[in-house]
Design a protein around this motif. Structure first.
Motif, PDB file in Angstrom:
ATOM      1  N   SER A 118      -2.342   0.214   7.697  1.00 38.21           N
ATOM      2  CA  SER A 118      -1.937   0.607   6.390  1.00 38.21           C
ATOM      3  C   SER A 118      -3.226   0.547   5.791  1.00 38.21           C
ATOM      4  O   SER A 118      -4.373  -0.032   6.320  1.00 38.21           O
ATOM      5  CB  SER A 118      -1.155  -0.515   5.851  1.00 38.21           C
ATOM      6  N   GLU A 119      -3.504   1.287   4.797  1.00 38.04           N
ATOM      7  CA  GLU A 119      -4.430   1.224   3.707  1.00 38.04           C
ATOM      8  C   GLU A 119      -4.497  -0.430   3.223  1.00 38.04           C
ATOM      9  O   GLU A 119      -5.525  -0.395   2.252  1.00 38.04           O
ATOM     10  CB  GLU A 119      -4.597   2.157   2.778  1.00 38.04           C
ATOM     11  N   HIS A 155      -5.344  -5.396   6.445  1.00 35.67           N
ATOM     12  CA  HIS A 155      -4.067  -5.325   7.349  1.00 35.67           C
ATOM     13  C   HIS A 155      -4.232  -5.215   8.707  1.00 35.67           C
ATOM     14  O   HIS A 155      -3.457  -5.774   9.731  1.00 35.67           O
ATOM     15  CB  HIS A 155      -3.314  -3.993   6.859  1.00 35.67           C
ATOM     16  N   GLY A 156      -5.288  -4.560   9.379  1.00 40.45           N
ATOM     17  CA  GLY A 156      -5.491  -4.493  10.676  1.00 40.45           C
ATOM     18  C   GLY A 156      -4.217  -3.785  11.453  1.00 40.45           C
ATOM     19  O   GLY A 156      -3.536  -2.923  10.915  1.00 40.45           O
ATOM     20  N   LEU A 157      -4.060  -3.886  12.891  1.00 39.73           N
ATOM     21  CA  LEU A 157      -3.009  -3.481  13.561  1.00 39.73           C
ATOM     22  C   LEU A 157      -1.920  -4.444  13.856  1.00 39.73           C
ATOM     23  O   LEU A 157      -2.125  -5.496  14.604  1.00 39.73           O
ATOM     24  CB  LEU A 157      -3.720  -2.781  14.848  1.00 39.73           C
ATOM     25  N   GLN A 158      -0.691  -4.041  13.469  1.00 43.31           N
ATOM     26  CA  GLN A 158       0.472  -4.891  13.853  1.00 43.31           C
ATOM     27  C   GLN A 158       0.951  -4.053  15.118  1.00 43.31           C
ATOM     28  O   GLN A 158       1.223  -2.964  15.012  1.00 43.31           O
ATOM     29  CB  GLN A 158       1.575  -4.759  12.703  1.00 43.31           C
ATOM     30  N   HIS A 204      -6.211   4.865   7.509  1.00 40.01           N
ATOM     31  CA  HIS A 204      -5.500   5.492   7.011  1.00 40.01           C
ATOM     32  C   HIS A 204      -4.436   6.183   7.818  1.00 40.01           C
ATOM     33  O   HIS A 204      -3.344   6.461   7.420  1.00 40.01           O
ATOM     34  CB  HIS A 204      -6.456   6.600   6.361  1.00 40.01           C
ATOM     35  N   ASN A 205      -4.428   5.998   9.247  1.00 43.50           N
ATOM     36  CA  ASN A 205      -3.596   6.686   9.940  1.00 43.50           C
ATOM     37  C   ASN A 205      -3.776   6.151  11.397  1.00 43.50           C
ATOM     38  O   ASN A 205      -4.872   5.594  12.044  1.00 43.50           O
ATOM     39  CB  ASN A 205      -3.724   8.232  10.155  1.00 43.50           C
ATOM     40  N   SER A 208       0.937  -1.061   0.075  1.00 44.93           N
ATOM     41  CA  SER A 208      -0.117   0.162   0.078  1.00 44.93           C
ATOM     42  C   SER A 208       0.950   1.293   0.025  1.00 44.93           C
ATOM     43  O   SER A 208       2.109   1.216   0.577  1.00 44.93           O
ATOM     44  CB  SER A 208      -0.912   0.075   1.018  1.00 44.93           C
ATOM     45  N   ASP A 209       0.336   2.249  -0.448  1.00 47.15           N
ATOM     46  CA  ASP A 209       1.287   3.566  -0.694  1.00 47.15           C
ATOM     47  C   ASP A 209       0.811   4.061   0.966  1.00 47.15           C
ATOM     48  O   ASP A 209       1.823   5.248   1.034  1.00 47.15           O
ATOM     49  CB  ASP A 209       0.552   4.666  -1.548  1.00 47.15           C
TER      50      ASP A 209
END
Length: 520
Positions: free
Chosen positions: A203-204, A208-211, A240-241, A187-188
Motif C-alpha cells: 500500500s501507499e 505499510h511494508g509487505l503483508q 505503489h504496486n 490509503s487510496d
C-alpha cells in the motif's frame, strides 16, 4: 508507413441493445502518398516509437505526484460529501444479486453482452470495521483453492483488504475475512498478488511494508472476521504496486519511495523477493537502472524471440517508457530495450497476448493532456524484445481514463474508470482491437469527461467459473459474467464500437494530418 490518419465513415443502426450502435467499417485500404509526403533518398519511414537511454528520474514522475494529490483531494471530497449527505451519486449501494443485461441496461448500469452475477457493498466488504465514510475501493486479484477448486476475490479497500468466496454459487458470495492496513493507516492505493497460496499485499500507506497472508486459512470457513497477517516484511515502507512470477516464486515490489535504508527502495524500481518460503520473503536484489516502475508483467519467456526463451523477463511500465528487463542476467538485471513513444504522458500498465508477440498498453494521463481525449490503447509488436515497435493506437468511442487491462485468449478486459469494464477482441495480424462488450459500474458519468478518476479500478478475467470481478472505487465489488457466445457473434457481424486506425510518419509535416482516405 504513411503520413495520414484514415478515419472511415460509420454506419449507425439501432440494434437489439436498445440504443444506436456504431458498426461496419469499410475495409482498410492502402493510402496513397502525395507530394507533401515524399520519400527522401529512399530512406525508410520512421515510426512513432523510439529507443531511449535509461534514467533513474523522469519528468512523468512529477505529473504522477500531481495526479496522486488530485486523487487524494477527490477521495477526501467524496468522503466529506457522503458524511454531509450532499452527493447522492456517491451514496453506498446495498448488496444485490443477479441482474441480466436487457436492452442495454442491467438495472441502472449500461451494459452490452455482460450480466451482473452479484454485487457486494462496501459495508459488507469492510465487515463494518471502519469509519462509515472511509470505504473506497481500489485494486483486486483472485485465488483458486487447489484442493477444492473454490474461488476467492481479494479486494483492496482504503483501510484494509477483504477476502470474498464466490463458490459454489457466485450469486451468493461470502465475505470470509478482513485484513486491516498496517498500523491502521488508510490509503487510496492497495495492491496484491498471489504466489503459492499466499497473498502479498502492499500500500501507499506510510510504513505499510509487505503483508503476507496464508490463503489456505480461508478454506472451509464462513466468517473469520478481522484477521492478522502471517508475516510482515519491513525492508521498505510504502509501495505503489506489486508484481508476481509464480513460476520462479518471485514477487516484485514496485514504486517504493520510503525505506529505513534508502537503497532498499530501489529508486522505486523492482524490489525483488524470493518467496519460495512463503512466510519468509528474502530480498534478492534491485532493478533500479531506469528508476521508478509503476507496474510490470514478469514471466518465464516463451515468445517468438528465441534469444530469451526460458529467461525471466519483466515488461516494465516506467512512467514514460516501455522497459524490457532480463532479471536473471549474469551480471544482474539488465535492460534489453527501453522505448518511448509520441504523445506519452504517463506509461501506466499493459499485458502481453498469450503467444507473447503483441503487447497492449495504456497511458493513464494521455486522455487529459492530449487534444484528442478519447481513451486509447497502444498496440506493440514485441516479436523482438530488443526492438519493440508501436504498430497501432486504438481509439475508443468514449472519453475516459484507462487504468488496468488483462488478456485472456483473444480478448482484453479493461477497467477504464468512468466507463467501467470494456472487453475488446484482439486482431494480432493487423494490430487492431474491436470492442465487443461492456458493463459500466459508475452510472453517474457517461464517458464524456476524461479527467475524473471514478468508477472501475481493476478486473481479473481468468477464473474457471467465467465470473469476472470488477472493483468499483465508490460502491464495492461487482461480479460479472460476459456472454462469450454473444461477443463472438457480434464480432463476426462487425457490430462493435468506433475504431480509428493510425499510421504515422514522424518526419511528415503536421499539416498533412489528419486527411481523408482519398487525399493521403
Amino acid at each position: 508507413m504513411v503520413c495520414c490518419i484514415q478515419v472511415f465513415p460509420l454506419l449507425w443502426v439501432v440494434g437489439a441493445f436498445g440504443r444506436p450502435e456504431r458498426c461496419a467499417y469499410e475495409p482498410w485500404g492502402q493510402c496513397k502518398r502525395t507530394a507533401s509526403c515524399p520519400v527522401k533518398n529512399n530512406a525508410p519511414f520512421k515510426i512513432n516509437s523510439y529507443h531511449a537511454a535509461p534514467s533513474q528520474y523522469d519528468g512523468a514522475r512529477e505529473r504522477m505526484k500531481l495526479t496522486m494529490e488530485y486523487k487524494r483531494e477527490q477521495s477526501a471530497a467524496r468522503q466529506a460529501c457522503r458524511a454531509a449527505g450532499t452527493c447522492p451519486e456517491y451514496a453506498y449501494r446495498t448488496t444485490e444479486g443477479a441482474i441480466p443485461c436487457v436492452n442495454g441496461f442491467a438495472g441502472a448500469h449500461a451494459c452490452r453482452n455482460i450480466d451482473q452475477v452479484a454485487f457486494i457493498s462496501m459495508e459488507q466488504l469492510d465487515l463494518e470495521y471502519n469509519n462509515a465514510f472511509n470505504l473506497d475501493g481500489n485494486d483486486l486479484w483472485a485465488w483458486t483453492d487447489p484442493v477444492n477448486g473454490e474461488e476467492y476475490i481479494i479486494m483492496g479497500l482504503m483501510a484494509g483488504t477483504s477476502f470474498v468466496r464466490i463458490s459454489p454459487n457466485p450469486e451468493t458470495p461470502t465475505v470470509v475475512a478482513y485484513l486491516p492496513s498496517t498500523n491502521g493507516i488508510s490509503s487510496d492505493w492497495r495492491d496484491m498478488k498471489v504466489v503459492n497460496n499466499h497473498a502479498y499485499i502492499v500500500s501507499e500507506a506510510t510504513g505499510h511494508g509487505l503483508q503476507v497472508f496464508d490463503l489456505t486459512r480461508l478454506r472451509g470457513q464462513t466468517s473469520l472476521g478481522v484477521v492478522e497477517p502471517d508475516f510482515h516484511y519491513t525492508r521498505f515502507g510504502n509501495a505503489h504496486n506489486i508484481v508476481s512470477n509464480e513460476a520462479t516464486n518471485t514477487v516484485f515490489v514496485v514504486g517504493a519511495t520510503e525505506s529505513p535504508l534508502e537503497y532498499d527502495t530501489c529508486f522505486g524500481g523492482l524490489h525483488m523477493l524470493d518467496v519460495s518460503e512463503p512466510k519468509n520473503p528474502q530480498f534478492i536484489g534491485c532493478f533500479d537502472e531506469d528508476g521508478y516502475v509503476h507496474d510490470a508483467q514478469c514471466l518465464n519467456y516463451n515468445g517468438p524471440d528465441s534469444t530469451y526463451t526460458g529467461r525471466e523477463i519483466c515488461f516494465c511500465y516506467n512512467e514514460n517508457s516501455l522497459t524490457i528487463v532480463d532479471t536473471r542476467a549474469t551480471n544482474g538485471p539488465t535492460i534489453i530495450s527501453r522505448v518511448e513513444y509520441a504523445g506519452s504522458q504517463y506509461t501506466h500498465q499493459g499485458w502481453l497476448t498469450e503467444d507473447q508477440s503483441v503487447l497492449l498498453m495504456d497511458d493513464e494521463q494521455d486522455e487529459q493532456n492530449n487534444f484528442d481525449q478519447r481513451t486509447r490503447t497502444y498496440i506493440w509488436d514485441v516479436n523482438s524484445l530488443s526492438n519493440p515497435i508501436l504498430r497501432n493506437t486504438h481509439f475508443h468511442e468514449l472519453l475516459s481514463i484507462d487504468h488496468n487491462q488483462y488478456v485472456n485468449g483473444s480478448l482484453t478486459y479493461q477497467a477504464n474508470y468512468a466507463v467501467g469494464l470494456r472487453v475488446l477482441r484482439i486482431e494480432q495480424s493487423t494490430y487492431s482491437l474491436s470492442e465487443v462488450a461492456y458493463f459500466d459500474v459508475y452510472p453517474p458519468e457517461d464517458g464524456t469527461n476524461p479527467v475524473r478518476f471514478n468508477g472501475a479500478w481493476s478486473t481479473y478475467p481468468w477464473l474457471k467459473s467465467g465470473v469476472v470481478p470488477v472493483s468499483s472505487i465508490e460502491y464495492g465489488l461487482y461480479l460479472l459474467r460476459p456472454n462469450v457466445v454473444a461477443m463472438e457473434n457480434d464480432y463476426q457481424r462487425h457490430l462493435f464500437g468506433e475504431q480509428q486506425r493510425t499510421s504515422e510518419d514522424m518526419t511528415c509535416p503536421k499539416q498533412t494530418r489528419p486527411c481523408s482516405p482519398d487525399a493521403c
